[in-house]
Write an enzyme that holds these catalytic residues in place. Sequence first.
Site, PDB file in Angstrom:
ATOM      1  N   LEU A  92      -6.997  -1.027   8.044  1.00  0.00           N
ATOM      2  CA  LEU A  92      -8.086  -1.428   7.136  1.00  0.00           C
ATOM      3  C   LEU A  92      -8.937  -2.559   7.704  1.00  0.00           C
ATOM      4  O   LEU A  92      -9.996  -2.869   7.165  1.00  0.00           O
ATOM      5  CB  LEU A  92      -7.518  -1.888   5.782  1.00  0.00           C
ATOM      6  N   ARG A  93      -8.473  -3.185   8.770  1.00  0.00           N
ATOM      7  CA  ARG A  93      -9.197  -4.353   9.287  1.00  0.00           C
ATOM      8  C   ARG A  93     -10.640  -4.011   9.663  1.00  0.00           C
ATOM      9  O   ARG A  93     -11.567  -4.716   9.282  1.00  0.00           O
ATOM     10  CB  ARG A  93      -8.479  -4.979  10.473  1.00  0.00           C
ATOM     11  N   LYS A  94     -10.833  -2.948  10.393  1.00  0.00           N
ATOM     12  CA  LYS A  94     -12.194  -2.589  10.805  1.00  0.00           C
ATOM     13  C   LYS A  94     -13.094  -2.310   9.596  1.00  0.00           C
ATOM     14  O   LYS A  94     -14.193  -2.867   9.515  1.00  0.00           O
ATOM     15  CB  LYS A  94     -12.191  -1.401  11.771  1.00  0.00           C
TER      16      LYS A  94
END
Length: 139
Positions: A97-99
């Site tokens: 989910l970071r991107k």
Amino acid sequence: MYYVNVEQIAVRLDTIPELTEALKALASDWKGELLQGLAQERALHLAIETVTDVGSYLIDGFIMRDASSYEDIVEIIGGEGVFPAELQESLTELVKLRKPIVQDYYAWQRAELHPLTVKLTELLPAFKSAVESYLKREL
């Protein structure tokens, strides 16, 4: 002899109870309002950073193989037995989910309750406990 920065790992793990409490509150009273969406986004981001920071400290301290991505951090520490295998898939899902959160934030669906918001209320404390047990066992 390894130099594991236990203090910095502990500082990061100590954020988990507060983060878990915030995630529980968001999930239990979700209305899809803007401030809730932004709070959820930040809580998920903090969860990602906590897991990857702790993982990086473990990789560096125990001289594990170098990570090439956030997903790789989870794979490496999972492979080294830092946490039980059943956490691997969810932790990988989290760091992926970071991107979307950091780079594609303009497209993030803030009005929706993300499934990990609920799942993390159990996953993060399990991760914390597993890391603490690993450190006790290995040091």
